[in-house]
Write a protein that holds these residues in place. Structure first.
Motif, PDB file in Angstrom:
ATOM      1  N   CYS A   1      -0.232   2.778   1.586  1.00 59.92           N
ATOM      2  CA  CYS A   1      -0.688   2.334   0.261  1.00 59.92           C
ATOM      3  C   CYS A   1       0.239   2.913  -0.804  1.00 59.92           C
ATOM      4  O   CYS A   1      -0.199   3.615  -1.712  1.00 59.92           O
ATOM      5  CB  CYS A   1      -2.137   2.771   0.035  1.00 59.92           C
ATOM      6  SG  CYS A   1      -2.901   2.031  -1.416  1.00 59.92           S
TER       7      CYS A   1
ATOM      8  N   GLU B   1       1.934   1.357  -3.084  1.00 55.93           N
ATOM      9  CA  GLU B   1       1.788   0.640  -4.351  1.00 55.93           C
ATOM     10  C   GLU B   1       3.140   0.508  -5.066  1.00 55.93           C
ATOM     11  O   GLU B   1       4.187   0.848  -4.527  1.00 55.93           O
ATOM     12  CB  GLU B   1       0.736   1.323  -5.229  1.00 55.93           C
ATOM     13  CG  GLU B   1      -0.640   1.358  -4.558  1.00 55.93           C
ATOM     14  CD  GLU B   1      -1.692   2.033  -5.404  1.00 55.93           C
ATOM     15  OE1 GLU B   1      -1.435   3.173  -5.867  1.00 55.93           O
ATOM     16  OE2 GLU B   1      -2.756   1.424  -5.617  1.00 55.93           O
TER      17      GLU B   1
ATOM     18  N   LYS C   1       0.187  -2.944  -0.840  1.00 51.59           N
ATOM     19  CA  LYS C   1      -0.310  -3.239  -2.188  1.00 51.59           C
ATOM     20  C   LYS C   1       0.826  -3.310  -3.212  1.00 51.59           C
ATOM     21  O   LYS C   1       0.724  -2.770  -4.317  1.00 51.59           O
ATOM     22  CB  LYS C   1      -1.358  -2.205  -2.616  1.00 51.59           C
ATOM     23  CG  LYS C   1      -2.618  -2.229  -1.763  1.00 51.59           C
ATOM     24  CD  LYS C   1      -3.695  -1.311  -2.316  1.00 51.59           C
ATOM     25  CE  LYS C   1      -4.969  -1.406  -1.480  1.00 51.59           C
ATOM     26  NZ  LYS C   1      -6.048  -0.528  -1.996  1.00 51.59           N
TER      27      LYS C   1
ATOM     28  N   SER D   1       3.467  -5.465  -5.698  1.00 49.08           N
ATOM     29  CA  SER D   1       3.362  -6.662  -6.536  1.00 49.08           C
ATOM     30  C   SER D   1       4.678  -6.904  -7.277  1.00 49.08           C
ATOM     31  O   SER D   1       5.739  -6.429  -6.851  1.00 49.08           O
ATOM     32  CB  SER D   1       2.182  -6.520  -7.511  1.00 49.08           C
ATOM     33  OG  SER D   1       2.356  -5.409  -8.365  1.00 49.08           O
TER      34      SER D   1
ATOM     35  N   ASN E   1       1.575  -8.530   1.024  1.00 53.46           N
ATOM     36  CA  ASN E   1       1.552  -7.907  -0.293  1.00 53.46           C
ATOM     37  C   ASN E   1       1.243  -8.989  -1.328  1.00 53.46           C
ATOM     38  O   ASN E   1       1.058 -10.159  -0.985  1.00 53.46           O
ATOM     39  CB  ASN E   1       2.894  -7.229  -0.595  1.00 53.46           C
ATOM     40  CG  ASN E   1       3.063  -5.918   0.168  1.00 53.46           C
ATOM     41  OD1 ASN E   1       2.363  -4.941  -0.084  1.00 53.46           O
ATOM     42  ND2 ASN E   1       3.990  -5.903   1.126  1.00 53.46           N
TER      43      ASN E   1
END
Length: 433
Positions: A316, A318, A344, A346, A371
């Protein structure tokens, strides 16, 4: 008159032709008495072959291990013991397969404080010249003795925890590993297979003592190239200890700590390890690493000149972690494969990797599957790929991108892959002299 007398044998089937040669009788005697008098090395090569072909596979290893080198004998030993024998996994050697699997079997069913340690120690002189890889898929804990009276059912919880810790220490590999001079690969899983209705969480504990013993053993195994410790509930403190003992290891090239409980502090220790080792492959799949841990790994990646593959799938990290890794790749020139699936990520991460794709010339494989790169993120990647000639694999499944963008990216990646294939065909092949 002339008289002729005929001599008839008592056995009508007897014939002079069936009488064995003296050499054959000697070979039969050698086979029959091989356990007491193994004189194989004193025979001619053709006689050695005949003796080995007749030796029973039930002979003690103390007799055959360092005397019988013929692969056919060890092939028979393997096929009689195991149904599946893939010799290509053992460097094409049946003898190596036998001793590695035999040792693995003893270790997987070794019960501390119950099994005689000499079972392992006595095997070391026999197998140390042949064992190059150990793959141990379970470690049994000691047999837990009932130390409480039947009426005392309500014991203190802390006492139970202490007892659980005491009764889950596993076999100490230190003496074994340090005595195997050719050991290059070590694959370990601390747990119990097929426990069925006897399931307890304590059967799957990798204790502090286990970690300390293992770390010391691995540090002293100077020829170790591949170390895998998976599905063993390895935590941050244990990861720190392992990383500290692996610092500046002379040979270690691959480290796999997948499917454990490693968080940011453990990842930070591994980030330092990257800059103080010759690691080429690092697998940290399915842990609990977040952005701080990923940032530490990114720093280690930026300082590493040997790492070629890193797998962080199912963590995770991110966008903060993804961006840090991307920025590290703007200067790193060694990494070829990166897996960031299910982290996760973006659009911000995609924006940084757009620059990576435009500048980096070493990356050939990237995985962003599962993702949320989104429509804008997909366009960033497409823009970065415009002049890229090196990426031949880019996994964007379930990345929530536009179908058209995904198609255009696929076309570019396919063209790169085809160019690499054609280039390899055009390279002249060097014929062996």
């Amino acid at each position: 008159s002339f008289y002729t007398r005929r001599c008839l044998t008592e056995d009508p089937s007897w014939s002079l032709i069936t009488v064995p040669h003296l050499t054959e009788l000697c070979l039969q005697h050698i086979v029959h008495n091989f356990e007491k008098n193994p004189i194989l090395n004193y025979l001619l090569p053709e006689h050695q072959r005949k003796v080995v072909d007749r030796l029973p596979t039930s002979l003690p290893l103390t007799v055959t291990a360092n005397i019988v080198s013929h692969e056919d004998y060890w092939k028979r030993c393997c096929l009689e013991r195991w149904q599946v024998c893939e010799i290509s996994n053992y460097g094409g050697s049946w003898k190596r397969m036998f001793f590695e699997r035999h040792l693995e079997n003893i270790l997987e069913f070794f019960v501390p404080n119950t099994t005689d340690p000499n079972q392992v120690l006595e095997l070391i002189p026999l197998c140390k010249g042949y064992v190059r890889k150990l793959e141990i898929n379970q470690f049994l804990p000691p047999v837990r003795e009932e130390q409480k009276e039947e009426g005392n059912d309500h014991s203190d919880k802390e006492d139970d925890t202490e007892l659980s810790e005491v009764y889950t220490h596993h076999y100490n590999l230190k003496d074994l590993i340090t005595a195997l001079p050719h050991l290059e690969e070590l694959h370990l899983t601390y747990g119990v297979k097929g426990c069925g209705m006897n399931f307890e969480w304590s059967l799957f504990n990798f204790t502090e003592r286990d970690c300390s013993n293992l770390a010391a053993a691995v540090k002293m195994c100077h020829n170790l190239k591949v170390f895998k410790l998976t599905q063993s509930k390895v935590n941050d403190d244990q990861t720190k200890l392992l990383a500290r003992n692996l610092m500046d290891h002379p040979c270690l090239l691959e480290l796999d700590l997948s499917h454990n409980l490693i968080k940011d502090h453990g990842a930070q220790a591994l980030g330092k390890l990257l800059s103080h080792s010759r690691l080429e492959i690092l697998h940290l799949c399915n842990n609990q690493i977040r952005h701080r841990g990923a940032q530490a790994l990114a720093q280690g990646l930026a300082e590493s000149s040997t790492l070629t593959s890193m797998n962080l799938r199912l963590n995770c990290v991110e966008d903060k972690g993804g961006e840090a890794i991307g920025r590290a790749l703007l200067t790193n020139t060694s990494l070829k494969s990166l897996h960031l699936g299910s982290n996760k990520l973006s659009e911000p991460t995609a924006a940084v990797f757009s620059q990576v794709l435009a500048q980096n010339t070493s990356l050939t494989s990237i995985n962003f599957s599962c993702n949320r790169l989104g429509l804008v993120g997909g366009k960033h990647l497409l823009q970065g790929l415009a002049n890229n000639k090196t990426v031949t694999e880019l996994d964007l499944r379930h990345a929530e991108m536009e179908q058209e963008t995904d198609f255009l990216i696929h076309q570019i990646v396919w063209a790169n892959r085809e160019a690499v294939r054609l280039g390899s065909l055009q390279q002249p092949t060097v014929e062996p002299s």
